[in-house]
Design a protein around this motif. Structure first.
Motif, PDB file in Angstrom:
ATOM      1  N   ILE A 255      -3.148   4.317 -10.820  1.00  0.00           N
ATOM      2  CA  ILE A 255      -2.796   3.050 -10.193  1.00  0.00           C
ATOM      3  C   ILE A 255      -3.025   1.892 -11.153  1.00  0.00           C
ATOM      4  CG2 ILE A 255      -3.076   3.758  -7.800  1.00  0.00           C
ATOM      5  CD1 ILE A 255      -5.867   2.592  -7.841  1.00  0.00           C
ATOM      6  N   ASN A 256      -3.112   2.215 -12.433  1.00  0.00           N
ATOM      7  CA  ASN A 256      -3.231   1.200 -13.467  1.00  0.00           C
ATOM      8  C   ASN A 256      -1.857   0.568 -13.674  1.00  0.00           C
ATOM      9  OD1 ASN A 256      -3.818  -0.368 -15.649  1.00  0.00           O
ATOM     10  ND2 ASN A 256      -4.634   1.297 -16.906  1.00  0.00           N
ATOM     11  N   ILE A 257      -1.734  -0.734 -13.470  1.00  0.00           N
ATOM     12  CA  ILE A 257      -0.408  -1.362 -13.508  1.00  0.00           C
ATOM     13  C   ILE A 257       0.158  -1.458 -14.916  1.00  0.00           C
ATOM     14  CG2 ILE A 257      -0.694  -2.622 -11.357  1.00  0.00           C
ATOM     15  CD1 ILE A 257      -1.347  -5.090 -12.945  1.00  0.00           C
ATOM     16  N   ASP A 258      -0.658  -1.260 -15.928  1.00  0.00           N
ATOM     17  CA  ASP A 258      -0.130  -1.231 -17.299  1.00  0.00           C
ATOM     18  C   ASP A 258       0.689   0.027 -17.549  1.00  0.00           C
ATOM     19  OD1 ASP A 258      -1.204  -3.630 -18.030  1.00  0.00           O
ATOM     20  OD2 ASP A 258      -3.067  -2.745 -18.790  1.00  0.00           O
TER      21      ASP A 258
ATOM     22  N   LEU B  90       0.824  -1.207   0.000  1.00  0.00           N
ATOM     23  CA  LEU B  90       0.000   0.000   0.000  1.00  0.00           C
ATOM     24  C   LEU B  90       0.857   1.255   0.000  1.00  0.00           C
ATOM     25  CD1 LEU B  90      -2.921   0.842  -0.030  1.00  0.00           C
ATOM     26  CD2 LEU B  90      -2.888   0.858   2.455  1.00  0.00           C
ATOM     27  N   ALA B  91       1.961   1.240   0.710  1.00  0.00           N
ATOM     28  CA  ALA B  91       2.871   2.386   0.687  1.00  0.00           C
ATOM     29  C   ALA B  91       3.451   2.591  -0.716  1.00  0.00           C
ATOM     30  CB  ALA B  91       3.989   2.186   1.695  1.00  0.00           C
ATOM     31  N   MET B  92       3.781   1.508  -1.395  1.00  0.00           N
ATOM     32  CA  MET B  92       4.293   1.626  -2.767  1.00  0.00           C
ATOM     33  C   MET B  92       3.228   2.174  -3.708  1.00  0.00           C
ATOM     34  SD  MET B  92       6.533  -1.901  -3.002  1.00  0.00           S
ATOM     35  CE  MET B  92       6.157  -2.093  -4.697  1.00  0.00           C
ATOM     36  N   VAL B  93       1.991   1.705  -3.562  1.00  0.00           N
ATOM     37  CA  VAL B  93       0.906   2.190  -4.421  1.00  0.00           C
ATOM     38  C   VAL B  93       0.673   3.675  -4.188  1.00  0.00           C
ATOM     39  CG1 VAL B  93      -1.582   2.047  -4.804  1.00  0.00           C
ATOM     40  CG2 VAL B  93      -0.221  -0.024  -4.720  1.00  0.00           C
ATOM     41  N   ILE B  94       0.678   4.106  -2.939  1.00  0.00           N
ATOM     42  CA  ILE B  94       0.473   5.529  -2.643  1.00  0.00           C
ATOM     43  C   ILE B  94       1.600   6.370  -3.216  1.00  0.00           C
ATOM     44  CG2 ILE B  94       0.412   7.220  -0.755  1.00  0.00           C
ATOM     45  CD1 ILE B  94      -1.148   5.114   0.852  1.00  0.00           C
ATOM     46  N   THR B  95       2.832   5.908  -3.088  1.00  0.00           N
ATOM     47  CA  THR B  95       3.979   6.657  -3.628  1.00  0.00           C
ATOM     48  C   THR B  95       3.918   6.746  -5.148  1.00  0.00           C
ATOM     49  OG1 THR B  95       5.326   5.926  -1.772  1.00  0.00           O
ATOM     50  CG2 THR B  95       6.489   6.752  -3.707  1.00  0.00           C
ATOM     51  N   ILE B  96       3.610   5.656  -5.789  1.00  0.00           N
ATOM     52  CA  ILE B  96       3.522   5.670  -7.260  1.00  0.00           C
ATOM     53  C   ILE B  96       2.350   6.526  -7.713  1.00  0.00           C
ATOM     54  CG2 ILE B  96       3.084   4.210  -9.270  1.00  0.00           C
ATOM     55  CD1 ILE B  96       4.742   2.036  -7.876  1.00  0.00           C
ATOM     56  N   TYR B  97       1.237   6.484  -6.995  1.00  0.00           N
ATOM     57  CA  TYR B  97       0.096   7.316  -7.364  1.00  0.00           C
ATOM     58  C   TYR B  97       0.430   8.803  -7.251  1.00  0.00           C
ATOM     59  CZ  TYR B  97      -4.504   9.410  -7.518  1.00  0.00           C
ATOM     60  OH  TYR B  97      -5.561  10.200  -7.845  1.00  0.00           O
ATOM     61  N   ARG B  98       1.192   9.164  -6.239  1.00  0.00           N
ATOM     62  CA  ARG B  98       1.581  10.572  -6.097  1.00  0.00           C
ATOM     63  C   ARG B  98       2.478  11.033  -7.241  1.00  0.00           C
ATOM     64  NH1 ARG B  98       2.867  11.016   0.360  1.00  0.00           N
ATOM     65  NH2 ARG B  98       0.694  10.893   1.032  1.00  0.00           N
TER      66      ARG B  98
END
Length: 101
Positions: free
Chosen positions: A91-94, A78-86
């Motif tokens: 949050i689309n993995i493609d 979840l921390a990685m997803v939040i960082t990448i989203y910022r």
């Protein structure tokens, strides 16, 4: 009246299959993480079913370890997803290409 272990194992197989389908089909990172958690819980259910069927308590210890690993995986993921989203605002993995040169 007790429920046979085969019922629990069939339920575990259904949950695990649903998790695999969720990982393979979905492109949302949060749904993929939830599918991985479902797969881990299916494995936990199978471990508990075997533990009860064989009258040993080793399965309970393994389930405790798997739950601890799942909690750590959820927190880090979840921390990685939040960082990448910022950074990427999706949050689309493609769309992730962070590991490419």
């Amino acid at each position: 009246m007790t429920v046979p272990a085969s019922y629990y194992l069939v339920l575990s197989a259904i949950l695990f299959s649903t998790g695999v389908v969720g990982v393979l089909i979905r492109r949302n990172a949060l749904v993929v993480f939830m599918s991985v958690e479902m797969m881990l819980n299916a494995a936990n259910l199978a471990l508990i079913a075997f533990s009860r069927a064989l009258n040993v308590s080793d399965g309970h210890a393994f389930v405790f370890i798997v739950l601890a690993i799942a909690a750590a995986e959820a927190a880090v993921g979840l921390a990685m997803v939040i960082t990448i989203y910022r950074n990427r605002e999706t949050i689309n993995i493609d769309r992730y290409n962070l590991l490419k040169w």
